[in-house]
Each structure stands twice: as structure tokens, then as C-alpha cells.
Design a protein around this motif. Structure first.
Motif, PDB file in Angstrom:
ATOM      1  N   ILE A 236       1.160   5.793   1.016  1.00 46.68           N
ATOM      2  CA  ILE A 236       1.933   4.760   0.325  1.00 46.68           C
ATOM      3  C   ILE A 236       1.008   3.755  -0.349  1.00 46.68           C
ATOM      4  O   ILE A 236       1.143   3.450  -1.549  1.00 46.68           O
ATOM      5  N   LEU A 237       0.028   3.240   0.409  1.00 44.92           N
ATOM      6  CA  LEU A 237      -0.873   2.232  -0.144  1.00 44.92           C
ATOM      7  C   LEU A 237      -1.772   2.811  -1.232  1.00 44.92           C
ATOM      8  O   LEU A 237      -2.043   2.158  -2.242  1.00 44.92           O
ATOM      9  N   ARG A 238      -2.204   4.045  -1.034  1.00 49.49           N
ATOM     10  CA  ARG A 238      -3.075   4.658  -2.039  1.00 49.49           C
ATOM     11  C   ARG A 238      -2.301   4.948  -3.320  1.00 49.49           C
ATOM     12  O   ARG A 238      -2.836   4.798  -4.430  1.00 49.49           O
ATOM     13  N   PHE A 239      -1.045   5.352  -3.176  1.00 48.29           N
ATOM     14  CA  PHE A 239      -0.222   5.628  -4.357  1.00 48.29           C
ATOM     15  C   PHE A 239       0.031   4.344  -5.149  1.00 48.29           C
ATOM     16  O   PHE A 239      -0.032   4.347  -6.385  1.00 48.29           O
ATOM     17  N   ILE A 240       0.271   3.241  -4.439  1.00 47.06           N
ATOM     18  CA  ILE A 240       0.490   1.954  -5.111  1.00 47.06           C
ATOM     19  C   ILE A 240      -0.756   1.546  -5.895  1.00 47.06           C
ATOM     20  O   ILE A 240      -0.668   0.946  -6.977  1.00 47.06           O
ATOM     21  N   ASN A 241      -1.939   1.824  -5.316  1.00 46.70           N
ATOM     22  CA  ASN A 241      -3.191   1.700  -6.066  1.00 46.70           C
ATOM     23  C   ASN A 241      -3.561   0.266  -6.445  1.00 46.70           C
ATOM     24  O   ASN A 241      -4.068   0.013  -7.540  1.00 46.70           O
ATOM     25  N   ILE A 242      -3.305  -0.670  -5.538  1.00 48.45           N
ATOM     26  CA  ILE A 242      -3.656  -2.055  -5.839  1.00 48.45           C
ATOM     27  C   ILE A 242      -4.599  -2.671  -4.798  1.00 48.45           C
ATOM     28  O   ILE A 242      -5.181  -3.723  -5.035  1.00 48.45           O
ATOM     29  N   TYR A 243      -4.765  -2.009  -3.648  1.00 44.69           N
ATOM     30  CA  TYR A 243      -5.602  -2.582  -2.591  1.00 44.69           C
ATOM     31  C   TYR A 243      -5.981  -1.488  -1.587  1.00 44.69           C
ATOM     32  O   TYR A 243      -5.273  -0.507  -1.422  1.00 44.69           O
ATOM     33  N   PHE A 248     -10.082   2.467  -7.571  1.00 50.43           N
ATOM     34  CA  PHE A 248      -8.725   3.003  -7.695  1.00 50.43           C
ATOM     35  C   PHE A 248      -8.784   4.452  -8.166  1.00 50.43           C
ATOM     36  O   PHE A 248      -9.738   4.881  -8.821  1.00 50.43           O
TER      37      PHE A 248
END
Length: 392
Positions: A236-243, A248
Motif C-alpha cells: 500500500i505504502l509503496r504503491f502510494i509512492n510518497i514516503y 520512488f
């Protein structure tokens, strides 16, 4: 030994054995792969799918080493009071730091020249144990919260650059991959303090799932829940790609390279994304292997019960075999006496073999090392009165 304890040791040693074997693959690649002397296997402008996957699989090693070292400390603590456990951790932590800069340095370099010092995984294991000796005296909830906060939040400081040589040097040791010059010594910090030293306390309290009174079915459910939750958090966090990682992911020239970009994570220091994708599946592995048995798994368990012994001898053997290979392919034996790191040795440009040769050497190495590890494991089991064996 009760059944629960036996299962606990079996599954954990199996995981430890697996990552030891994978670690050997990475080190064989370092010393034998032609491409390793030309570019980083995670460089998407030059790498191949096979090289990238080979490197990615070995990412699990450092995380599992540090995490399960904390779990092992918890098991030791079940037989001791906290004061005694702290002394045990301090002794082993100091021993590991000494080993890093002597026995293991000699294995990597084939010389003991202290103009260059590498701060690698064994150093951070030792330092983490030294700090864990104090951390275990803090309230459990506070220590878990602090560890999670550091692991989740440390990437917020990726862009921080302190001013002045002293502060910059301290920051490298604390949270940055780099070199610090101390007098005539070049200290190369591959494993900075943060967030590694906070991974071990989580492994320590993770050990509570393996206390003798914990039902196996309950433990497996908790392992599945924890492992899947951590793994999903990564996606989830990697897909969002903001932190969560300094770099990235992005669309590449093909779907395969885009997937590689997605999984191209920072290990030095370990990003939040790196830790999530290595911890989550590792815990899932423990859930899967709770009751696994068989000849192949038993061999992994044996290797996992003598990790330090395996670690030390496998580097010496790989380096020695690489020296022989270099001589037979037209290089000098002295070319394998390393100044900094084997891949950056100027005299070895043009040396190396295809990736399939790396895998062949790796397989033969593991086959050869297993009986040695098995004999050492039996020797340890039959000589528990020899205190020095506990350090290997």
C-alpha cells in the motif's frame, strides 16, 4: 524439552538457515560474477532480471539476522534474570564487534590493514546487542512504541545534511551510508545505527509468541496476521509512492523493469519499505514452517543452529576459491588481496564469470559446507560445558 519449544526452535532455525544460504549466494556473486565488477545489480539502466532477483532475494538476510538475534536473546532471557541477560548481551555484543574488525575483516580482505575499516552487518549486530542490554530494562510498551516510531519515521530525515565535519561524521554513523575519516583511518559505514538497533528489540518481544505456554494454533494465527499485515503495509505504502524510501518507483521501458523499480529498495541504511518487505514475508515463512519436517528442512535447521560458524568459514572459503579462480584465469594471487571491496579492486577488472557459474559454485559450496556445519552442531550439542562454543 517440550513440544512447543522444539517447534519454536525448529521453525526459527529453519528461517535463519535459509537466509544464511541466500547470503552465501550474494557473496559468491560478489566474488565470481563478471557483472559485479561493472555495475550494481539494482542499477535498472544496466541490470538484468536474473541479476536483480538474485540480489533482491538476499535482501532478507540482514533483517532476519538482526530481528531473530533479538528473538534468541528473549529465549536466553527465559532462563535468566534481566541483569544476567544484560551481561550476556554485553559480552556477545562486544565479541561480535571485535570479530567484525579482526576475523571477518581478514576474511574479506586477506590482510589486516586498518587504513580502511568496514562497518558491516556483524558490527551492527554487536552494537544492537549492546544497546538491547539496556533496552530490556525499559517498559515493554515504551520500547515497542519507540522502535516502531524510529523504523517508521527515520526516512523523514533522509534529506537532512548536518554542517561541519564532526556533525557530518556522526550523522553518517547514525543514519547514512558513507565514509568518515578518523586520523589515518577511512571508516566506511555500510550499516549505520538507525534504524537497525531498533529492529532487534522488536525481535526480542516477538519471542513472546514462542513461550512454552503459547498454543501452536494461536501462534500460527498471530504469525499469519502479523506477517500479512506488514506485507500489505509495504504494498500500500509503496504503491502510494510518497514516503518510505529515498527513491520512488516509476514506469520503465517494460512491465518487468517497472516491477523491478517497484521493488528497488534502499538497504544502506534500510528504508521503511525495505524493512517491511523483508520482515513481513519472513514472519509468514515462520507461520508456514511451524510443522514442516523433512530431510531438506532438517539441513536448513542444522545450518541455522550454527550461524556464526557458517558466516565466518563461508567468507574465507569463497575468497580462497575466488583467488584460485583468478589465478587460473590469468590474474595474480595478490590481486585478491583486497584494499576496499572486491568489486572495486582495479587489478580485477575483466575478471569474473557468467551468472550460471555463480549459481553452480553456490550450490557446490552449500553442499560442501553442510557436513562441516553438521559436525560442528553435533560438537556444540555434545560439549555444552565448553563456554567458548556459545560464541559461535
Amino acid at each position: 524439552m517440550n513440544t512447543t519449544t522444539s517447534k519454536r526452535i525448529t521453525s526459527i532455525d529453519m528461517l535463519r538457515g535459509l537466509v544464511m544460504v541466500l547470503m552465501a549466494l550474494d557473496h559468491v556473486r560478489d566474488y565470481f560474477n563478471y557483472d559485479a565488477f561493472l555495475f550494481d545489480p539494482t542499477d535498472l539502466t544496466k541490470t538484468t532480471g536474473a541479476l536483480f532477483i538474485t540480489r533482491f532475494l538476499t535482501h532478507f538476510c540482514a533483517t532476519v539476522f538482526v530481528f531473530l538475534a533479538g528473538t534468541s536473546a528473549f529465549f536466553v532471557g527465559q532462563r535468566r534474570d534481566k541483569k544476567s541477560l544484560s551481561v550476556w548481551l554485553l559480552k556477545r555484543g562486544i565479541w561480535l564487534v571485535i570479530v567484525e574488525f579482526t576475523i571477518i575483516k581478514l576474511a574479506w580482505f586477506f590482510k589486516l590493514d586498518y587504513s580502511v575499516v568496514l562497518f558491516m552487518v556483524i558490527w551492527i549486530l554487536g552494537l544492537s546487542m549492546i544497546l538491547l542490554a539496556g533496552f530490556i530494562h525499559l517498559p515493554k510498551k515504551l520500547m515497542i512504541l519507540l522502535s516502531v516510531l524510529v523504523i517508521v519515521g527515520h526516512n523523514a530525515f533522509d534529506a537532512f545534511t548536518p554542517e561541519g565535519p564532526i556533525m557530518s561524521g556522526l550523522w553518517i554513523f547514525l543514519h547514512e551510508f558513507g565514509m568518515v575519516t578518523i586520523g589515518n583511518i577511512d571508516a566506511h559505514v555500510a550499516y549505520p545505527i538507525l534504524p537497525w538497533v531498533f529492529v532487534m528489540p522488536l525481535g526480542y518481544y516477538f519471542g513472546e509468541l514462542y513461550k512454552p505456554g503459547v498454543d501452536s494454533a494461536f501462534r500460527v494465527k498471530r504469525l499469519w496476521l502479523l506477517g500479512i499485515s506488514i506485507t500489505l503495509a509495504f504494498f500500500i505504502l509503496r504503491f502510494i509512492n510518497i514516503y518510505g524510501d529515498p527513491y520512488f518507483w516509476s514506469s520503465q521501458k517494460s512491465f518487468g523493469f517497472t516491477v523491478m523499480s517497484f521493488f528497488n529498495l534502499t538497504k544502506y541504511p534500510p528504508s521503511l519499505m525495505y524493512l517491511l518487505i523483508t520482515l513481513g514475508p519472513s514472519i509468514i515463512f515462520l507461520a508456514l514452517t511451524e510443522k514442516w519436517r523433512g530431510p531438506f528442512f532438517d539441513k536448513l535447521i542444522t545450518i541455522g543452529r550454527v550461524p556464526m560458524f557458517f558466516y565466518i568459514i563461508h567468507i574465507y572459503i569463497i575468497h580462497l576459491l575466488a583467488l584460485i579462480a583468478a589465478v587460473f584465469t590469468g590474474f595474480k594471487a595478490s590481486d585478491m588481496v583486497i584494499d576496499f571491496w572486491v568489486n572495486e579492486q582495479p587489478e580485477l577488472q575483466g575478471y569474473g564469470f557468467n551468472l550460471w557459474v555463480v549459481y553452480l559454485i553456490w550450490i557446490l559450496l552449500i553442499i560442501a559446507l553442510y557436513p562441516v556445519c553438521s559436525r560442528f552442531n553435533k560438537y556444540k550439542s555434545n560439549n555444552r560445558d565448553k563456554w567458548w562454543l556459545s560464541y559461535f
